[in-house]
Every structure is written in structure tokens, then in C-alpha cells.
Design a protein around this motif. Structure first.
Motif, PDB file in Angstrom:
ATOM      1  N   VAL A  29       6.257  -6.867   0.213  1.00  0.00           N
ATOM      2  CA  VAL A  29       4.846  -6.544   0.159  1.00  0.00           C
ATOM      3  C   VAL A  29       4.070  -7.462   1.103  1.00  0.00           C
ATOM      4  O   VAL A  29       4.289  -8.666   1.152  1.00  0.00           O
ATOM      5  N   THR A  30       3.141  -6.894   1.848  1.00  0.00           N
ATOM      6  CA  THR A  30       2.313  -7.656   2.763  1.00  0.00           C
ATOM      7  C   THR A  30       1.112  -8.227   2.036  1.00  0.00           C
ATOM      8  O   THR A  30       0.453  -7.534   1.266  1.00  0.00           O
ATOM      9  N   THR A  31       0.801  -9.487   2.256  1.00  0.00           N
ATOM     10  CA  THR A  31      -0.369 -10.096   1.643  1.00  0.00           C
ATOM     11  C   THR A  31      -1.582  -9.909   2.533  1.00  0.00           C
ATOM     12  O   THR A  31      -1.473  -9.680   3.733  1.00  0.00           O
ATOM     13  N   ASN A  32      -2.764 -10.020   1.948  1.00  0.00           N
ATOM     14  CA  ASN A  32      -3.989  -9.819   2.702  1.00  0.00           C
ATOM     15  C   ASN A  32      -4.119 -10.784   3.868  1.00  0.00           C
ATOM     16  O   ASN A  32      -4.707 -10.455   4.893  1.00  0.00           O
ATOM     17  N   THR A 158      -9.941  -2.207   1.844  1.00  0.00           N
ATOM     18  CA  THR A 158     -10.285  -2.329   0.432  1.00  0.00           C
ATOM     19  C   THR A 158      -9.013  -2.336  -0.402  1.00  0.00           C
ATOM     20  O   THR A 158      -8.122  -1.505  -0.191  1.00  0.00           O
ATOM     21  N   ALA A 159      -8.936  -3.276  -1.340  1.00  0.00           N
ATOM     22  CA  ALA A 159      -7.817  -3.314  -2.296  1.00  0.00           C
ATOM     23  C   ALA A 159      -6.458  -3.293  -1.589  1.00  0.00           C
ATOM     24  O   ALA A 159      -5.559  -2.537  -1.965  1.00  0.00           O
ATOM     25  N   SER A 160      -6.333  -4.096  -0.539  1.00  0.00           N
ATOM     26  CA  SER A 160      -5.061  -4.295   0.170  1.00  0.00           C
ATOM     27  C   SER A 160      -4.622  -3.101   1.008  1.00  0.00           C
ATOM     28  O   SER A 160      -3.467  -3.027   1.426  1.00  0.00           O
ATOM     29  N   ASN A 161      -5.512  -2.163   1.274  1.00  0.00           N
ATOM     30  CA  ASN A 161      -5.188  -1.018   2.112  1.00  0.00           C
ATOM     31  C   ASN A 161      -6.328  -0.708   3.073  1.00  0.00           C
ATOM     32  O   ASN A 161      -7.494  -0.999   2.796  1.00  0.00           O
ATOM     33  N   MET A 178      -5.704   6.359   2.423  1.00  0.00           N
ATOM     34  CA  MET A 178      -5.463   4.923   2.281  1.00  0.00           C
ATOM     35  C   MET A 178      -4.107   4.626   2.899  1.00  0.00           C
ATOM     36  O   MET A 178      -3.099   5.249   2.527  1.00  0.00           O
ATOM     37  N   LEU A 179      -4.062   3.688   3.847  1.00  0.00           N
ATOM     38  CA  LEU A 179      -2.833   3.381   4.579  1.00  0.00           C
ATOM     39  C   LEU A 179      -2.397   1.948   4.309  1.00  0.00           C
ATOM     40  O   LEU A 179      -3.222   1.026   4.230  1.00  0.00           O
ATOM     41  N   GLU A 180      -1.078   1.761   4.190  1.00  0.00           N
ATOM     42  CA  GLU A 180      -0.536   0.424   3.972  1.00  0.00           C
ATOM     43  C   GLU A 180      -0.645  -0.403   5.251  1.00  0.00           C
ATOM     44  O   GLU A 180      -0.328   0.078   6.342  1.00  0.00           O
ATOM     45  N   PRO A 181      -1.094  -1.655   5.158  1.00  0.00           N
ATOM     46  CA  PRO A 181      -1.279  -2.480   6.359  1.00  0.00           C
ATOM     47  C   PRO A 181       0.025  -2.941   7.000  1.00  0.00           C
ATOM     48  O   PRO A 181       0.043  -3.275   8.180  1.00  0.00           O
ATOM     49  N   LYS A 182       1.134  -2.955   6.258  1.00  0.00           N
ATOM     50  CA  LYS A 182       2.399  -3.423   6.832  1.00  0.00           C
ATOM     51  C   LYS A 182       2.995  -2.412   7.799  1.00  0.00           C
ATOM     52  O   LYS A 182       3.547  -2.773   8.836  1.00  0.00           O
ATOM     53  N   ASN A 183       2.893  -1.123   7.457  1.00  0.00           N
ATOM     54  CA  ASN A 183       3.575  -0.108   8.246  1.00  0.00           C
ATOM     55  C   ASN A 183       2.667   1.044   8.674  1.00  0.00           C
ATOM     56  O   ASN A 183       3.117   1.927   9.387  1.00  0.00           O
TER      57      ASN A 183
END
Length: 261
Positions: A29-32, A158-161, A178-183
Motif C-alpha cells: 500500500v502506498t502512503t500519502n 482525497t482519502a488516499s486517492n 477514484m484512482l490509486e496513486p501507486k498505479n
């Protein structure tokens, strides 16, 4: 149609706008603090399409859990996909099969000697938005339902996305990505039609790598309207990429055509 097979057909109707689960080890999991939250919407969209999967075929088994609030069912079926061409599903010993191509949606049931064979118009009317094979495939692979490159979006973190919403609202429905920031793959896709009291939510809980491909780890689908409440959870097992495969499908003679209202 009666019993669990009725529920299986209900699942088939909704599965074309829902997604894959692949059972492998989940990614970290990617952190903020690792995220560049200042990225523009254009940069977010560019990275989303850079991570689109490049493959020829997928095959494996999937477990589908379905409920409409009144009844529940669970089935394990074989799954095959040839990218940009076909999606194929078969229950045990071929009792139920489904076959989706660029312009065709078809399935049959040997228990009740019934079949359906048509285009995407029924599914489009069901969800209130135009569907085609490409949109179905995008959702199954964690890509945006609609092509993000065709519109301009407001972006926020917002909220890690990352969140994307169209700058110009659509007349018939509202969209939230809403998209995941890692990928930069989809975390959530929501389609709302207030006038018809319809809501569709597709949630990808996490992503993982299978060989060199990044795939959804888990997906939950909820489809509501004024009269219906459908929830689906799908798990894919033993997935393989780029293996030669066939799509055996032929509607048996003498079967009665199913008219979906």
C-alpha cells in the motif's frame, strides 16, 4: 426460470459491467507521503492509460457471489478472454455458458433448455448508459468505463486517492472516478442517474502483479434503482496469460429463446 439458475441469469446480466478478481499476493500500500498530490488531471489520466494491460489472452476460474437482497447464490465457473475480441464463461459440464463478442451477448442454460442471443441494447437500457465490448473490457481490467481522454476533468486528492470529475456535467448521469496513486488504476467508479434513481458502483479493493501484469485483487459491484438492489463479488483463481485457447460455444437446437423484459 426457477431457483438458483434464475439468479445465475441475473448475474450474467450485471456481470458485463463488472470486473475481475485475481487471487495472488497483494501489492504494498502506498502512503500519502509517497504521493505527488499536485498532479494535474491531464497527468493523472496519462498515467492511467500508460498502465493499461498489453496481453492477448487470459484464462482461469472465477467464483461469483450474488445477492439481490432476497436470495443469494454462489457459482464457480471457467473464464476466458481474448483481448478486444471475446469473453467466455462456462459453468460445470457446460450446463450454462455465456459468450460476449464485439457486437453480441449470448448465453444458454441446459437445465431449462433456454437461451438468449442479442446485442448490447438490453444491457445499455438496464444501466441507462451506452455499453459496448470495449467498455465492458475496460471495467474488467480496472480501466475507466468511459475514455477519460475525451473530456476535461477537475482533479483532487482525497482519502488516499486521486478523484476525477468531469468539468462539464452530463445531462443524464453523474460520474466519479477514484484512482490509486501507486498505479493509477481504478479504485472506484460511480455512475449516478438521479432522475431514474439509479446508482452503479464498481470498487477495486487493491491491485497485484501476476507475472508482469497488474490486475485487480478484489472487486465489489453494487447496482441499485428504485425497485432493485443487486450486489456481486467476483474472485478469479489460477489465472494464466497468453495461452492458446478456444471459445467453444453453440446454442443447442430446440432450445427456447429467452425474452428479457
Amino acid at each position: 426460470m426457477k431457483g438458483s439458475m434464475v439468479n445465475f441469469f441475473k448475474w450474467i446480466k450485471y456481470c458485463f459491467v463488472v470486473t475481475l478478481l485475481f487471487s495472488c499476493k497483494a501489492t504494498k500500500v502506498t502512503t500519502n507521503s509517497d504521493v505527488d498530490t499536485s498532479l494535474s488531471s491531464k497527468a493523472i489520466i496519462k498515467r492511467h492509460y500508460e498502465n493499461n494491460l498489453d496481453f492477448k489472452t487470459i484464462r482461469g476460474r472465477i467464483k461469483i457471489d450474488y445477492t439481490d437482497g432476497k436470495s443469494e447464490m454462489s457459482h464457480s465457473v471457467s473464464f476466458r478472454m481474448e483481448k478486444d475480441k471475446a469473453i467466455w464463461i462456462s459453468a460445470a459440464i457446460g450446463l450454462v455458458k455465456a459468450y460476449i463478442t464485439l457486437d453480441r451477448v449470448s448465453f444458454y442454460n441446459r437445465i431449462h433448455n433456454e437461451y438468449f442471443d442479442g446485442d448490447f441494447s438490453y444491457l445499455s437500457n438496464l444501466l441507462g448508459t451506452e455499453l459496448d465490448f470495449e467498455k465492458v473490457q475496460n471495467v474488467l481490467l480496472g480501466q475507466a468505463l468511459f475514455d477519460l481522454r475525451n473530456e476535461k476533468y477537475n482533479s483532487s486528492f482525497t482519502a488516499s486517492n486521486f478523484e476525477l470529475q468531469p468539468k462539464k456535467g452530463k445531462d443524464l448521469f453523474k460520474i466519479l472516478y477514484m484512482l490509486e496513486p501507486k498505479n493509477f488504476k481504478m479504485n472506484t467508479q460511480q455512475l449516478t442517474q438521479p432522475e431514474k434513481d439509479r446508482f452503479l458502483s464498481i470498487n477495486y479493493n487493491s491491485y497485484q502483479k501476476v507475472d508482469k501484469w497488474l490486475l485487480p485483487n478484489k472487486v465489489s459491484i453494487k447496482a441499485y434503482d428504485a425497485d432493485r438492489h443487486n450486489e456481486i463479488e467476483i474472485t478469479y483463481k489460477s489465472m494464466e496469460f497468453n495461452r492458446p485457447m478456444k471459445f467453444p460455444y453453440k446454442i443447442p437446437s430446440g432450445f427456447k429463446e429467452i425474452v428479457l423484459e
